[in-house]
Design a protein around this motif. Structure first.
Motif, short mmCIF file in Angstrom:
data_model
loop_
_atom_site.label_atom_id
_atom_site.label_comp_id
_atom_site.label_asym_id
_atom_site.label_seq_id
_atom_site.Cartn_x
_atom_site.Cartn_y
_atom_site.Cartn_z
N ALA A 1 28.16 42.84 38.55
CA ALA A 1 29.08 43.46 39.51
C ALA A 1 29.98 44.50 38.84
CB ALA A 1 29.93 42.39 40.19
N GLY A 2 29.79 44.70 37.52
CA GLY A 2 30.56 45.72 36.82
C GLY A 2 31.86 45.23 36.20
N THR A 3 32.03 43.91 36.12
CA THR A 3 33.26 43.36 35.54
C THR A 3 33.07 43.19 34.04
OG1 THR A 3 33.73 42.21 37.61
CG2 THR A 3 34.92 41.45 35.64
N GLU A 4 33.79 43.97 33.26
CA GLU A 4 33.57 44.00 31.81
C GLU A 4 33.89 42.66 31.15
OE1 GLU A 4 37.71 46.13 30.36
OE2 GLU A 4 36.06 47.38 31.03
N GLU A 5 34.85 41.92 31.69
CA GLU A 5 35.17 40.61 31.11
C GLU A 5 33.99 39.65 31.20
OE1 GLU A 5 39.08 42.34 32.66
OE2 GLU A 5 37.01 42.19 33.35
N GLY A 6 33.24 39.74 32.31
CA GLY A 6 32.06 38.90 32.46
C GLY A 6 31.01 39.25 31.41
N SER B 1 42.41 40.54 51.26
CA SER B 1 42.38 41.22 49.96
C SER B 1 41.82 40.29 48.90
CB SER B 1 43.80 41.66 49.55
OG SER B 1 43.81 42.11 48.21
N LEU B 2 40.65 40.63 48.36
CA LEU B 2 40.01 39.80 47.34
C LEU B 2 40.79 39.84 46.03
CD1 LEU B 2 36.27 40.71 48.01
CD2 LEU B 2 37.63 38.86 49.00
N ARG B 3 41.38 40.99 45.75
CA ARG B 3 42.22 41.10 44.56
C ARG B 3 43.43 40.17 44.68
NH1 ARG B 3 45.77 46.46 42.97
NH2 ARG B 3 46.86 45.55 41.18
N ALA B 4 44.01 40.10 45.86
CA ALA B 4 45.18 39.23 46.07
C ALA B 4 44.79 37.76 46.00
CB ALA B 4 45.83 39.54 47.41
N GLN B 5 43.63 37.42 46.52
CA GLN B 5 43.16 36.04 46.45
C GLN B 5 42.99 35.62 44.99
OE1 GLN B 5 39.64 36.01 48.89
NE2 GLN B 5 40.78 36.53 50.73
N THR B 6 42.48 36.52 44.18
CA THR B 6 42.31 36.24 42.75
C THR B 6 43.66 36.14 42.07
OG1 THR B 6 40.23 37.46 42.81
CG2 THR B 6 41.13 36.98 40.65
N ALA B 7 44.60 36.99 42.46
CA ALA B 7 45.95 36.93 41.90
C ALA B 7 46.64 35.63 42.27
CB ALA B 7 46.77 38.13 42.37
N MET B 8 46.40 35.15 43.50
CA MET B 8 46.99 33.88 43.92
C MET B 8 46.47 32.74 43.06
SD MET B 8 49.34 33.96 46.19
CE MET B 8 49.35 32.19 46.59
N ALA C 1 37.27 34.30 46.98
CA ALA C 1 37.04 35.67 46.51
C ALA C 1 35.69 35.80 45.82
CB ALA C 1 38.16 36.09 45.56
N ALA C 2 35.31 34.78 45.05
CA ALA C 2 34.02 34.81 44.36
C ALA C 2 32.87 34.80 45.35
CB ALA C 2 33.92 33.63 43.40
N ASP C 3 33.01 34.03 46.41
CA ASP C 3 31.97 33.96 47.44
C ASP C 3 31.74 35.31 48.11
OD1 ASP C 3 31.48 31.29 46.98
OD2 ASP C 3 32.70 30.56 48.65
N GLU C 4 32.77 36.16 48.09
CA GLU C 4 32.65 37.49 48.68
C GLU C 4 32.10 38.51 47.68
OE1 GLU C 4 33.16 38.53 51.82
OE2 GLU C 4 33.51 36.44 52.41
N GLY C 5 31.77 38.03 46.47
CA GLY C 5 31.16 38.92 45.48
C GLY C 5 32.13 39.73 44.65
N TYR C 6 33.40 39.33 44.63
CA TYR C 6 34.41 40.07 43.86
C TYR C 6 34.28 39.73 42.38
CZ TYR C 6 39.05 41.95 42.64
OH TYR C 6 40.09 42.68 42.09
N GLY C 7 33.88 40.71 41.57
CA GLY C 7 33.56 40.50 40.17
C GLY C 7 34.61 39.77 39.36
N PRO C 8 35.89 40.22 39.40
CA PRO C 8 36.91 39.52 38.61
C PRO C 8 37.05 38.04 38.98
CG PRO C 8 37.69 41.69 39.23
CD PRO C 8 36.41 41.47 39.99
N ALA C 9 36.86 37.72 40.26
CA ALA C 9 36.95 36.33 40.69
C ALA C 9 35.76 35.53 40.17
CB ALA C 9 37.03 36.24 42.21
#
Length: 224
Positions: A197-202, A126-133, A157-165
């Motif tokens: 990637a659609g992450t508004e914070e970025g 879970s990329l979301r969980a990795q970012t939460a960790m 998580a970032a290497d997998e392209g997860y925007g929030p990470a």
């Protein structure tokens, strides 16, 4: 692609009690694929798949209870189904259960349990969980503070392209966090990737850089 035919075949298989078909049929009803949207039917078929022990369907049933999709909102029922999915090592279900413990939604707030489930979800991809960790370890939320270990989760998580990470990784360079020196060039590149990637914070942080002229030439038009 024949969406109507796909719907008919899913329905035929679902009526024979095939859990995956029940789940896919539910998605058809929820999203209006090959059939008119019907959230109540979507919920009924998803819950049926969940009762047939489909782990993904158990997570989705929890989501439907959490966000009142085809059924009245019930955080407690959401937690119940997330727990069922988590026990079957469904990463998304584990992550959602962890968030419930972190936020105290449908269950008593417990940061240690939140970290426990985030960690298991992260190990299940879970990329979301990795970012939460990353957040938990960086801030010492429910666990001992460990910035080095936190950064490893974030980079994975970032290497997998997860925007929030990607956005959070950009922040480590922008603010000089987790042992990173300030590097506006790297931060800008990561904020651009997160925005794409659609992450508004970025997008916000990228606009902020242009507005203040930090690491880039000041450009109000680009900022806006």
């Amino acid at each position: 692609v024949n969406k109507n035919e796909a719907f008919s075949l899913y329905k035929e298989a679902a009526e024979c009690g095939y859990p995956r078909a029940e789940r896919l049929l539910s998605f058809c009803y929820e999203d209006g694929i090959g059939i008119k949207r019907d959230e109540k039917q979507a919920f009924n078929w998803m819950k049926r798949a969940a009762e047939h022990k489909d782990a993904t369907a158990q997570t989705e049933t929890g989501r439907m209870y959490e966000f009142a999709i085809g059924v009245p909102e019930s955080r407690k029922q959401a937690v119940y189904w997330y727990e069922k999915a988590a026990e079957q090592e469904d990463g998304d279900g584990q992550c959602r259960l962890a968030w419930c413990y972190e936020a105290g939604k449908g269950v008593e707030k417990n940061l240690k349990k939140a970290v426990y489930w985030y960690e298991r979800a992260a190990s299940n991809g879970s990329l979301r969980a990795q970012t939460a960790m990353y957040v938990c370890l960086r801030e010492g939320r429910g666990t001992e503070k460990d910035e080095e270990r936190a950064l490893k989760y974030l980079e994975r998580a970032a290497d997998e392209g997860y925007g929030p990470a990607i956005w959070r990784l950009g922040c480590t360079w922008y603010f000089g966090e987790c042992g990173h020196p300030i590097d506006y060039e790297k931060a800008k590149l990561l904020f651009e990737q997160a925005a794409a990637a659609g992450t508004e914070e970025g997008a916000f942080n990228l606009g902020w850089m242009y507005w203040d002229g930090v690491g880039v030439e000041k450009d109000y038009e680009k900022a806006v």
